[in-house]
Design an enzyme around this catalytic site. Structure first.
Site, PDB file in Angstrom:
ATOM      1  N   GLY A  14      -2.182  -7.654  -8.210  1.00  0.00           N
ATOM      2  CA  GLY A  14      -1.305  -6.324  -9.509  1.00  0.00           C
ATOM      3  C   GLY A  14      -1.615  -6.122  -9.869  1.00  0.00           C
ATOM      4  O   GLY A  14      -0.731  -6.080 -10.330  1.00  0.00           O
ATOM      5  N   SER A  16      -3.927  -5.743 -13.363  1.00  0.00           N
ATOM      6  CA  SER A  16      -4.163  -5.034 -14.167  1.00  0.00           C
ATOM      7  C   SER A  16      -3.181  -3.734 -15.060  1.00  0.00           C
ATOM      8  O   SER A  16      -3.366  -3.053 -15.845  1.00  0.00           O
ATOM      9  CB  SER A  16      -5.336  -4.180 -13.941  1.00  0.00           C
ATOM     10  OG  SER A  16      -5.298  -3.692 -13.058  1.00  0.00           O
ATOM     11  N   GLY A  17      -2.079  -3.927 -14.479  1.00  0.00           N
ATOM     12  CA  GLY A  17      -1.336  -2.423 -15.616  1.00  0.00           C
ATOM     13  C   GLY A  17       0.410  -2.895 -14.697  1.00  0.00           C
ATOM     14  O   GLY A  17       0.698  -3.171 -13.846  1.00  0.00           O
ATOM     15  N   SER A  39      -8.304  -3.978  -7.535  1.00  0.00           N
ATOM     16  CA  SER A  39      -8.970  -3.197  -6.789  1.00  0.00           C
ATOM     17  C   SER A  39      -9.502  -2.899  -7.792  1.00  0.00           C
ATOM     18  O   SER A  39     -10.986  -2.231  -6.964  1.00  0.00           O
ATOM     19  CB  SER A  39      -8.401  -2.776  -5.550  1.00  0.00           C
ATOM     20  OG  SER A  39      -8.095  -1.643  -6.526  1.00  0.00           O
ATOM     21  N   ASN A  88       1.667  -9.191  -5.970  1.00  0.00           N
ATOM     22  CA  ASN A  88       2.760  -8.644  -6.686  1.00  0.00           C
ATOM     23  C   ASN A  88       2.057  -6.897  -6.272  1.00  0.00           C
ATOM     24  O   ASN A  88       2.861  -6.070  -6.188  1.00  0.00           O
ATOM     25  CB  ASN A  88       2.585  -8.257  -8.461  1.00  0.00           C
ATOM     26  CG  ASN A  88       2.499  -6.874  -8.668  1.00  0.00           C
ATOM     27  OD1 ASN A  88       3.948  -6.825  -9.239  1.00  0.00           O
ATOM     28  ND2 ASN A  88       1.434  -6.180  -9.630  1.00  0.00           N
ATOM     29  N   TYR A 153       6.950   1.362   3.491  1.00  0.00           N
ATOM     30  CA  TYR A 153       7.500   0.809   2.848  1.00  0.00           C
ATOM     31  C   TYR A 153       8.100  -0.147   2.682  1.00  0.00           C
ATOM     32  O   TYR A 153       8.253  -0.983   2.599  1.00  0.00           O
ATOM     33  CB  TYR A 153       7.408   1.788   1.315  1.00  0.00           C
ATOM     34  CG  TYR A 153       7.210   1.044  -0.101  1.00  0.00           C
ATOM     35  CD1 TYR A 153       6.281   0.636  -0.711  1.00  0.00           C
ATOM     36  CD2 TYR A 153       8.022   0.897  -0.615  1.00  0.00           C
ATOM     37  CE1 TYR A 153       5.875  -0.229  -2.230  1.00  0.00           C
ATOM     38  CE2 TYR A 153       8.774   0.881  -2.191  1.00  0.00           C
ATOM     39  CZ  TYR A 153       7.478  -0.487  -2.411  1.00  0.00           C
ATOM     40  OH  TYR A 153       7.252  -1.066  -4.115  1.00  0.00           O
ATOM     41  N   CYS A 154       9.607   0.964   2.535  1.00  0.00           N
ATOM     42  CA  CYS A 154      10.884  -0.275   2.890  1.00  0.00           C
ATOM     43  C   CYS A 154      10.835  -1.232   4.006  1.00  0.00           C
ATOM     44  O   CYS A 154      11.393  -2.507   3.918  1.00  0.00           O
ATOM     45  CB  CYS A 154      12.001   0.791   3.549  1.00  0.00           C
ATOM     46  SG  CYS A 154      12.236   1.748   2.732  1.00  0.00           S
ATOM     47  N   SER A 156       7.742  -2.562   4.599  1.00  0.00           N
ATOM     48  CA  SER A 156       7.313  -3.959   4.201  1.00  0.00           C
ATOM     49  C   SER A 156       8.199  -4.740   3.335  1.00  0.00           C
ATOM     50  O   SER A 156       6.897  -5.661   3.479  1.00  0.00           O
ATOM     51  CB  SER A 156       5.736  -3.050   3.943  1.00  0.00           C
ATOM     52  OG  SER A 156       6.031  -2.665   2.518  1.00  0.00           O
ATOM     53  N   ILE A 186      11.529   1.488 -12.461  1.00  0.00           N
ATOM     54  CA  ILE A 186      11.124   0.794 -13.663  1.00  0.00           C
ATOM     55  C   ILE A 186      10.450   1.870 -14.177  1.00  0.00           C
ATOM     56  O   ILE A 186       9.267   2.570 -13.685  1.00  0.00           O
ATOM     57  CB  ILE A 186      10.274  -0.685 -13.331  1.00  0.00           C
ATOM     58  CG1 ILE A 186      11.157  -1.762 -12.349  1.00  0.00           C
ATOM     59  CG2 ILE A 186      10.176  -0.827 -14.174  1.00  0.00           C
ATOM     60  CD1 ILE A 186      12.099  -1.880 -13.453  1.00  0.00           C
TER      61      ILE A 186
END
Length: 246
Positions: A14, A16-17, A39, A88, A153-154, A156, A186
């Site tokens: 992850g 690239s940004g 990706s 990440n 999500y949580c 994971s 963030i």
């Protein structure tokens, strides 16, 4: 003792940004030889070119298990080994639990948790032979606090925390440390889309009164990857402005 990564070989997913890009830049500035993964192959190549010479871009679709299983091997071949792995990359598929489709649950678990396990498992093999290594999982504050509409999500992110503790105990005797970073809110392109009222509501729940930035997360990653953190393993570094205090 410094945060130097001179002659260290690192893979960042992850990359690239956002947070991944900031971690890649901090590692590069600290002297690491880098493989960066994402990706979007074109975006990844552009990012690698902007970062500087000697950066190896390796496209990988984390929802494709064959691609995941090949990533560590490709990085090791390109770099001549692997000292540091930063997992990440992640996705969200938010929905209330009663409305969440099975595929929304599974895709998030597969990419955020299962792919990270498979990458770590593959990286550990080489690290065991060298009797040294660093693995860092980027989790989230909501893996500790929960968040409505993000059960997948949580789960994971909480799973990464438990997994890191287990793996850390398995490989500590071989000089490998495994830790997590749990970012809070963030400032990203996603949060830029929020209006002033929404941003104020978020900031009011953060004792430091502001969102963090990607460079502050990268500083934590650089510390955990360096020799300065050689006696830290199985831990989570919370970088959230005080909104959650473990």
């Amino acid at each position: 003792m410094t945060f130097s990564l001179t002659n260290k070989k690192a893979l960042i997913t992850g990359a690239s940004g956002g947070i991944g890009g900031a971690v890649a830049k901090s590692f590069h500035d600290a002297g690491a030889k880098l493989a960066v993964s994402g990706s979007n192959e074109e975006k990844l190549k552009n990012f690698a070119a902007e970062l500087g010479d000697g950066i190896v871009p390796i496209a990988c679709n984390l929802s494709d298990l064959a691609s995941v299983d090949a990533l560590i091997k490709n990085a090791e071949e390109a770099l001549g080994g692997l000292d540091i792995l930063v997992c990440n990359a992640g996705v969200t598929k938010d929905n209330l639990a009663l409305r969440m489709k099975d595929e929304e649950w599974q895709q998030v678990i597969d990419i955020n948790l299962t792919a990270s396990f498979r990458l770590a498992r593959a990286a550990i093999k080489g690290m065991l032979k060298r009797r040294a290594g660093r693995i860092i999982f980027v989790t989230s504050v909501v893996g500790w606090t929960g968040n409505p509409g993000q059960a997948n999500y949580c789960a994971s992110k909480a799973g990464l925390t438990g997994m890191a503790k287990s793996l850390a105990q398995e490989v500590a005797s071989r000089g490998i440390t495994i830790n997590c970073i749990a970012p809070g809110f963030i400032a990203t392109k996603m949060t830029d889309a929020l209006n002033d009222e929404q941003k104020a509501r978020i900031n009011n729940n953060i004792p430091l009164g502001r969102m963090g930035n990607a460079e502050e997360i990268a500083a934590g990653a650089l510390y955990l990857a360096s020799d300065a953190a050689s006696y830290i393993t199985g831990q989570t570094l919370h970088i959230n402005g005080g909104m959650f205090m473990a």
